[in-house]
Design an enzyme around this catalytic site. Sequence first.
Site, PDB file in Angstrom:
ATOM      1  N   THR A  25      39.658 -55.353  25.552  1.00 35.72           N
ATOM      2  CA  THR A  25      39.655 -56.779  25.258  1.00 35.72           C
ATOM      3  C   THR A  25      38.311 -57.177  24.661  1.00 35.72           C
ATOM      4  O   THR A  25      37.260 -56.742  25.119  1.00 35.72           O
ATOM      5  CB  THR A  25      39.938 -57.592  26.522  1.00 35.72           C
ATOM      6  OG1 THR A  25      41.228 -57.240  27.024  1.00 35.72           O
ATOM      7  CG2 THR A  25      39.929 -59.087  26.230  1.00 35.72           C
ATOM      8  N   LEU A  64      35.946 -58.436  31.219  1.00 40.43           N
ATOM      9  CA  LEU A  64      37.001 -58.215  30.229  1.00 40.43           C
ATOM     10  C   LEU A  64      37.269 -56.722  30.235  1.00 40.43           C
ATOM     11  O   LEU A  64      36.331 -55.919  30.299  1.00 40.43           O
ATOM     12  CB  LEU A  64      36.554 -58.654  28.837  1.00 40.43           C
ATOM     13  CG  LEU A  64      36.321 -60.152  28.611  1.00 40.43           C
ATOM     14  CD1 LEU A  64      35.744 -60.392  27.221  1.00 40.43           C
ATOM     15  CD2 LEU A  64      37.602 -60.936  28.801  1.00 40.43           C
ATOM     16  N   ASP A  65      38.544 -56.324  30.164  1.00 43.67           N
ATOM     17  CA  ASP A  65      38.814 -54.892  30.212  1.00 43.67           C
ATOM     18  C   ASP A  65      38.304 -54.208  28.947  1.00 43.67           C
ATOM     19  O   ASP A  65      37.889 -54.848  27.983  1.00 43.67           O
ATOM     20  CB  ASP A  65      40.292 -54.599  30.486  1.00 43.67           C
ATOM     21  CG  ASP A  65      41.218 -55.021  29.342  1.00 43.67           C
ATOM     22  OD1 ASP A  65      40.873 -54.785  28.172  1.00 43.67           O
ATOM     23  OD2 ASP A  65      42.301 -55.566  29.629  1.00 43.67           O
ATOM     24  N   LEU A  66      38.329 -52.896  28.950  1.00 48.82           N
ATOM     25  CA  LEU A  66      37.673 -52.103  27.915  1.00 48.82           C
ATOM     26  C   LEU A  66      38.132 -52.466  26.510  1.00 48.82           C
ATOM     27  O   LEU A  66      37.341 -52.509  25.571  1.00 48.82           O
ATOM     28  CB  LEU A  66      37.923 -50.609  28.194  1.00 48.82           C
ATOM     29  CG  LEU A  66      37.063 -49.612  27.437  1.00 48.82           C
ATOM     30  CD1 LEU A  66      35.600 -49.756  27.824  1.00 48.82           C
ATOM     31  CD2 LEU A  66      37.540 -48.183  27.704  1.00 48.82           C
ATOM     32  N   ARG A  88      47.745 -59.124  30.217  1.00 51.29           N
ATOM     33  CA  ARG A  88      48.474 -57.896  29.899  1.00 51.29           C
ATOM     34  C   ARG A  88      49.664 -57.732  30.847  1.00 51.29           C
ATOM     35  O   ARG A  88      50.759 -57.329  30.417  1.00 51.29           O
ATOM     36  CB  ARG A  88      47.535 -56.686  29.978  1.00 51.29           C
ATOM     37  CG  ARG A  88      46.432 -56.723  28.920  1.00 51.29           C
ATOM     38  CD  ARG A  88      45.628 -55.435  28.881  1.00 51.29           C
ATOM     39  NE  ARG A  88      44.485 -55.539  27.981  1.00 51.29           N
ATOM     40  CZ  ARG A  88      44.544 -55.376  26.672  1.00 51.29           C
ATOM     41  NH1 ARG A  88      45.700 -55.092  26.094  1.00 51.29           N
ATOM     42  NH2 ARG A  88      43.456 -55.479  25.920  1.00 51.29           N
TER      43      ARG A  88
END
Length: 237
Positions: free
Chosen positions: A102, A98-100, A187
Amino acid sequence: MRIQRALAQAGVAGRRAAERMVAEGRVAVNGVPARVGQSVGPTDTITVDGAAVEAQERRTLLLNKPRGVLSSVGDARGRPTVVDNLPDLGRLYPVGRLDLQTTGAILITNDGELAHRLMHPRYGVTKTYQVLFAGKLSSATLRQLRDGVDLEDGPTAPAGVKRMDRRAGEGTWLELELHEGRNRQIRRMGEAVGHPVVRLHRSRYAGIGLRNLPPGSWRELHDHELREIAEKVGLER
């Protein structure tokens, strides 16, 4: 089984990383350098960098990842990671990323074979997200998100999309269910349809939900949950 799968099951590394270790000459079987794809059995002695490989008890955890935490096992810049506050259970690594910014459900395991299959596109493991998009989305935009959005790496696969009964101010909350896992996919989908993502939270992974698990907290998967996700990816447990 093949050497890279044996290393993955022992919690040494994921299957692809294990293949690289074998190709680099770091792995030996009964004192002889291993070959990628080589078969090994229960009586064989496997070593990595000269140290014997011992089977670990398989452990799989569910973590509610907070915002600002990296989905990795370490960071050269010293930023917090998803494994920082976990108990010492041997080598654990996150299943996917998961990106930073999220938040939400991420599995962390030492079961390399399970991790490999959960992330492999072949199995189409379901991931469910709660997404706040900027602006009010039209019915046409909802259909576009459901049917597929053209991105630079090709159109997205059909997705489950439904409105959420949740106040959003000038935005729109949707629940999205995906069966693929491209980098920053949701996104990029929002940007492509003209409604950037404001907030992104993964509520379920492979059908496993967070329930009342607070941000930053974790729990071990129950036996019935492990059996369910293993069955989804064709593993016997």
